[in-house]
Design a protein around this motif. Structure first.
Motif, short mmCIF file in Angstrom:
data_model
loop_
_atom_site.label_atom_id
_atom_site.label_comp_id
_atom_site.label_asym_id
_atom_site.label_seq_id
_atom_site.Cartn_x
_atom_site.Cartn_y
_atom_site.Cartn_z
N VAL A 1 -1.76 14.79 -8.04
CA VAL A 1 -1.34 13.45 -8.43
C VAL A 1 -2.51 12.77 -9.14
O VAL A 1 -3.58 12.61 -8.55
CB VAL A 1 -0.90 12.62 -7.22
N PHE A 2 -2.30 12.39 -10.39
CA PHE A 2 -3.33 11.71 -11.18
C PHE A 2 -3.12 10.20 -11.07
O PHE A 2 -2.15 9.66 -11.61
CB PHE A 2 -3.26 12.14 -12.65
N MET A 3 -4.01 9.52 -10.35
CA MET A 3 -3.90 8.09 -10.17
C MET A 3 -4.35 7.35 -11.43
O MET A 3 -5.16 7.85 -12.21
CB MET A 3 -4.75 7.63 -8.98
N ASP B 1 -3.67 -1.27 -14.95
CA ASP B 1 -2.27 -1.71 -14.99
C ASP B 1 -1.39 -0.76 -15.80
O ASP B 1 -0.24 -1.06 -16.11
CB ASP B 1 -2.17 -3.12 -15.57
N GLY B 2 -1.94 0.41 -16.14
CA GLY B 2 -1.16 1.39 -16.88
C GLY B 2 -0.37 2.28 -15.95
O GLY B 2 -0.20 2.00 -14.77
N GLY B 3 0.13 3.38 -16.49
CA GLY B 3 0.86 4.34 -15.68
C GLY B 3 2.19 3.81 -15.18
O GLY B 3 2.79 2.91 -15.78
N LYS B 4 2.63 4.35 -14.06
CA LYS B 4 3.93 3.95 -13.52
C LYS B 4 3.84 3.85 -12.01
O LYS B 4 3.07 4.57 -11.35
CB LYS B 4 5.00 4.98 -13.90
N CYS C 1 0.82 -1.22 0.00
CA CYS C 1 0.00 0.00 0.00
C CYS C 1 0.85 1.26 0.00
O CYS C 1 0.33 2.37 -0.08
CB CYS C 1 -0.97 0.00 1.18
N ASN C 2 2.18 1.08 0.11
CA ASN C 2 3.09 2.21 0.01
C ASN C 2 3.42 2.54 -1.44
O ASN C 2 4.06 3.54 -1.73
CB ASN C 2 4.38 1.91 0.79
N ILE C 3 2.98 1.67 -2.36
CA ILE C 3 3.24 1.85 -3.79
C ILE C 3 1.91 2.02 -4.53
O ILE C 3 0.99 1.22 -4.35
CB ILE C 3 4.00 0.65 -4.38
N GLY C 4 1.82 3.05 -5.32
CA GLY C 4 0.64 3.27 -6.14
C GLY C 4 1.02 3.37 -7.60
O GLY C 4 2.19 3.53 -7.93
N ARG C 5 0.01 3.26 -8.46
CA ARG C 5 0.25 3.46 -9.88
C ARG C 5 -0.37 4.80 -10.28
O ARG C 5 -1.56 5.04 -10.05
CB ARG C 5 -0.36 2.34 -10.73
N ILE C 6 0.46 5.67 -10.83
CA ILE C 6 -0.02 7.00 -11.21
C ILE C 6 0.09 7.21 -12.71
O ILE C 6 0.91 6.58 -13.39
CB ILE C 6 0.74 8.12 -10.47
#
Length: 254
Positions: free
Chosen positions: A27-29, A48-51, A4-9
């Motif tokens: 921040v655009f999730m 599953d996109g973004g970074k 939960c410390n890592i998100g995809r933005i």
């Protein structure tokens, strides 16, 4: 490192001026279950996109420009940020430790009264200063046509925020022939009047700037041929909403 410390933005806007009070880091999730016909960010849909990015990386970026954010703060938007509620919660918890103003820009589509989900929402809301809530359409069937989703959880989320006394700004996009109809605008005003926490109403005119992005992605644009709404019509729409709002408030006092 905790998941939960890592998100995809999708991206970060360093100096946002329209996503909450003051100058803000936005921040655009990545990821969204809605398929709004007028969405101008279809590249945020795929979960599953973004970074990937960590909470600390977001806050490190904030710290680099914090002098500009003295009267602003941090806004998390999307996509739909509540798809990554654990990440957003941890981000806001750490932000509040640094006395950063936190704003959640959401449609509320994921809201659920499931006890486990509700507990997570309670945890997030405790560290959220402001919610910018997008109400796409007040009518459920029309909402399904416009977004491919029901508005039931969204309106339930609005009531939940009112019960929790969380400050809310309502956002509503006015589209010719779809949401720009007096009957729906009045119903929206009447609904907002039942909430006790609304501090602002942003009525946004539909625009066609997203068409190019659809073409670049090889997607058909759902509202092809629908003209952009004139700003003067957006003003008229807001006036209809507010008149209905005031009428409900007047009756409730009499």
């Amino acid at each position: 490192m905790s998941p939960c410390n890592i998100g995809r933005i999708h991206s970060v806007e360093t100096f946002g001026t329209v996503d909450g009070p003051g100058i803000r880091m936005v921040v655009f999730m990545q990821g969204c279950p809605m398929r709004c016909a007028y969405c101008h960010n279809p590249d945020t849909w795929a979960v599953d996109g973004g970074k990937p990015i960590s909470v600390d990386e977001v806050l490190d970026e904030y710290e680099r420009n914090k002098e500009y954010y003295k009267k602003g703060g941090l806004t998390v938007t999307g996509g739909e940020p509540l798809l990554q509620i654990d990440f957003v919660t941890q981000l806001f918890q750490k932000a509040k430790e640094k006395k950063i103003h936190t704003c959640l820009d959401t449609s509320g589509i994921t809201f659920s009264t499931n006890p486990e989900q509700l507990a997570k929402m309670d945890q997030l809301i405790r560290v959220t200063d402001l919610v910018m809530l997008d109400i796409k359409h007040i009518d459920e069937e029309e909402h399904k046509k416009l977004t491919k989703q029901s508005n039931v959880p969204i309106l339930a989320f609005a009531r939940y925020l009112s019960e929790k006394k969380v400050e809310v700004w309502i956002r509503h996009v006015v589209v010719p022939g779809i949401t720009y109809q007096e009957v729906y605008l009045k119903r929206l005003g009447e609904f907002i009047a039942t909430l006790g926490n609304v501090k602002a109403l942003d009525v946004l005119p539909y625009h066609t700037m997203g068409i190019v992005k659809y073409e670049n992605l090889g997607l058909d644009y759902p509202l092809k041929g629908v003209p952009a709404l004139e700003k003067t019509d957006a003003v008229k729409a807001k006036d209809i909403i507010l008149r209905a709002y005031r009428e409900v408030k007047r009756k409730s006092k009499s």
